[in-house]
Design a protein around this motif. Sequence first.
Motif, short mmCIF file in Angstrom:
data_model
loop_
_atom_site.label_atom_id
_atom_site.label_comp_id
_atom_site.label_asym_id
_atom_site.label_seq_id
_atom_site.Cartn_x
_atom_site.Cartn_y
_atom_site.Cartn_z
N ARG A 1 -10.24 -9.78 -6.85
CA ARG A 1 -9.51 -8.91 -7.76
C ARG A 1 -10.10 -7.51 -7.83
NH1 ARG A 1 -8.27 -12.07 -13.30
NH2 ARG A 1 -6.84 -10.31 -13.50
N PHE A 2 -11.18 -7.28 -7.04
CA PHE A 2 -11.89 -6.01 -7.19
C PHE A 2 -12.66 -5.72 -5.91
CE2 PHE A 2 -14.44 -3.59 -10.65
CZ PHE A 2 -13.52 -2.56 -10.58
N ASN A 3 -11.94 -5.56 -4.78
CA ASN A 3 -12.61 -5.51 -3.49
C ASN A 3 -13.50 -4.28 -3.32
OD1 ASN A 3 -12.46 -4.73 -0.30
ND2 ASN A 3 -12.67 -6.93 -0.66
N THR A 4 -13.03 -3.14 -3.77
CA THR A 4 -13.84 -1.93 -3.70
C THR A 4 -14.03 -1.41 -5.11
OG1 THR A 4 -12.93 -1.39 -1.53
CG2 THR A 4 -14.04 0.37 -2.70
N PRO A 5 -15.12 -1.82 -5.77
CA PRO A 5 -15.30 -1.48 -7.19
C PRO A 5 -15.64 -0.01 -7.39
CG PRO A 5 -17.16 -2.76 -6.37
CD PRO A 5 -16.17 -2.69 -5.26
N LEU B 1 -5.56 -13.80 2.74
CA LEU B 1 -6.83 -13.13 2.50
C LEU B 1 -6.65 -11.61 2.47
CD1 LEU B 1 -9.24 -15.25 4.73
CD2 LEU B 1 -9.13 -15.22 2.25
N ASN B 2 -5.82 -11.09 3.37
CA ASN B 2 -5.56 -9.65 3.35
C ASN B 2 -4.96 -9.22 2.03
OD1 ASN B 2 -6.51 -9.34 5.93
ND2 ASN B 2 -4.51 -9.12 6.89
N ALA B 3 -3.98 -10.00 1.55
CA ALA B 3 -3.30 -9.65 0.31
C ALA B 3 -4.26 -9.69 -0.88
CB ALA B 3 -2.12 -10.59 0.07
N LEU B 4 -5.15 -10.66 -0.88
CA LEU B 4 -6.08 -10.82 -2.00
C LEU B 4 -7.24 -9.84 -1.95
CD1 LEU B 4 -6.28 -14.72 -2.24
CD2 LEU B 4 -5.16 -13.18 -3.86
N LEU B 5 -7.77 -9.61 -0.75
CA LEU B 5 -9.01 -8.87 -0.61
C LEU B 5 -8.84 -7.41 -0.23
CD1 LEU B 5 -11.14 -11.54 1.28
CD2 LEU B 5 -11.21 -11.00 -1.15
N LEU B 6 -7.74 -7.06 0.43
CA LEU B 6 -7.63 -5.71 0.98
C LEU B 6 -6.57 -4.84 0.31
CD1 LEU B 6 -7.99 -6.43 4.80
CD2 LEU B 6 -9.77 -6.09 3.07
N ASP B 7 -5.39 -5.40 0.04
CA ASP B 7 -4.30 -4.58 -0.47
C ASP B 7 -4.63 -3.87 -1.78
OD1 ASP B 7 -2.91 -5.34 1.73
OD2 ASP B 7 -1.54 -6.70 0.71
N PRO B 8 -5.34 -4.51 -2.75
CA PRO B 8 -5.64 -3.80 -4.00
C PRO B 8 -6.45 -2.53 -3.80
CG PRO B 8 -5.98 -6.17 -4.26
CD PRO B 8 -5.77 -5.92 -2.80
N VAL B 9 -7.24 -2.45 -2.73
CA VAL B 9 -8.06 -1.28 -2.49
C VAL B 9 -7.18 -0.05 -2.29
CG1 VAL B 9 -9.78 -0.24 -0.99
CG2 VAL B 9 -9.84 -2.69 -1.45
N PHE C 1 -13.15 5.96 4.31
CA PHE C 1 -13.06 5.50 5.70
C PHE C 1 -12.21 4.24 5.78
CE2 PHE C 1 -16.98 7.94 5.66
CZ PHE C 1 -16.90 8.68 6.84
N THR C 2 -11.29 4.21 6.71
CA THR C 2 -10.50 3.02 7.02
C THR C 2 -10.57 2.79 8.52
OG1 THR C 2 -8.46 4.31 7.27
CG2 THR C 2 -8.93 3.40 5.09
N THR D 1 -13.27 1.05 3.30
CA THR D 1 -12.36 -0.08 3.22
C THR D 1 -12.26 -0.71 4.62
OG1 THR D 1 -10.25 0.97 3.83
CG2 THR D 1 -11.04 1.29 1.58
N VAL D 2 -11.80 -1.94 4.68
CA VAL D 2 -11.73 -2.62 5.98
C VAL D 2 -10.29 -3.00 6.32
CG1 VAL D 2 -14.09 -3.46 6.01
CG2 VAL D 2 -12.35 -4.78 4.81
N ARG D 3 -9.36 -2.30 5.70
CA ARG D 3 -7.94 -2.54 5.97
C ARG D 3 -7.40 -1.43 6.86
NH1 ARG D 3 -2.89 -1.01 4.07
NH2 ARG D 3 -1.32 -2.66 3.91
N HIS D 4 -6.92 -1.78 8.04
CA HIS D 4 -6.33 -0.82 8.95
C HIS D 4 -4.97 -0.39 8.41
CE1 HIS D 4 -5.02 1.11 12.62
NE2 HIS D 4 -3.98 0.31 12.71
N SER D 5 -4.76 0.92 8.32
CA SER D 5 -3.50 1.44 7.81
C SER D 5 -2.53 1.67 8.97
CB SER D 5 -3.73 2.76 7.05
OG SER D 5 -4.54 2.55 5.92
N ARG D 6 -1.47 0.91 8.97
CA ARG D 6 -0.45 1.08 10.00
C ARG D 6 0.52 2.18 9.61
NH1 ARG D 6 1.46 -5.10 11.60
NH2 ARG D 6 -0.44 -5.71 12.70
#
Length: 395
Positions: free
Chosen positions: A202-206, A256-264, A313-314, A222-227
């Motif tokens: 709920r708080f991947n990048t605090p 996992l992407n939805a839970l860990l990355l998208d909120p960032v 950074f992404t 962040t570790v989510r690639h932006s398409r």
Amino acid sequence: MRGAYEVGVIAGMLEVLQPKPGDPPVFRVFSGASVGAINTTYLAANAELCDHGIGRLVELWRSLKLSDHARVRPLGLTRWPSGIRDKLKFLTGGEKLGSSLLDTRAIEVVVRRAIDWDRLHRVIDSGRVTALLVAALHVASGRTIMFTEHAPGTTVVPTRDERRATSFQRITADHVLASAAIPLLFPTRRIGNHYYCDGGLRFNTPIAPAIRAGADRLVIVTVRHSRSAGDVAAVEASDPGDGRNLSPAFLVGKLLNALLLDPVQYDLQVLERLNQMMEVLEQTLSPAEIDRVQRVWIQHRGMPYRHLKTLVFTPSRDLGELAGDYIRTRLKTDALAPLARYFLERAVNSSPEGEADWASYLLFEGDFAAELIAVGHADAVNRRDEVLEFFGRGA
């Protein structure tokens, strides 16, 4: 494993900045969740070194072996009767660990040995590091707990968000391992009388906790690639719409992407909007009216709003696609158990895009870590002028 990308970014930034012995620390406030909590705690513990010991952290990631650090426990999720469970405490890690699909005791050894915990507390007590904040999810309540250790004289404003709470205490290996514990895959951790798991859920990048600790310039990895919109449209157009061919591993990766990355991404968008809104207000309102706005901020957040300078950074490449390509072409599976080998191959081959998002979290393999580090390093070095400007070093 996506945390290896973070390490590469920091290594690239430090190469650009070239800090010298005797210089003040490049970073003084550290805030992390999930695997990022391991990296930030290590960097904080090495703040006495001008490069935060980044070289050794790189080598630690490169030394990981899938056969040692992510063993499958076929009965790891089994609910044993209490009598049998008591007899198995020695084998399962004791009362501090919950059940899990993976045996991560080797990773625990790495975390406990790689971080000098006495030195960590010393650099915080001395003020060289002003605050270390580690997020973990309290399993029973679902609230995110920001475990916080700060230097004497440093004020960390507790959150007023009912979904989160601040707990001031010494940070230990258990806090860090709890923050990195993806539910079911990794064991939950007991701290005191309560169990905790992955703080990134709920708080991947605090970001907010770092601000509450006094930071006014934020380096955010962040570790989510932006398409691009075009790439997203192409994927949607190629989707056959037949969910029967989607493997469970593929779906787990997307979850996992939805839970860990998208909120960032959402948090970063909110931060940018607030900065822009406050700039307009300050240009439009009188000082007295701005003071009224700030009092509202204090009422709801416990502190006034201030402008924040960010360097974000992404990944320039999709880490899920890199993981899929690595498994198909370079992973040596001879040392793996047959079940693990079958699972890896089946999961990648059944992915509609040839990706393996799930593996980018779980592929504890040094050669793959080296690839992610290389991507992160290049992403930072390629933005050399931005890095220098952000730290006031000039181009």
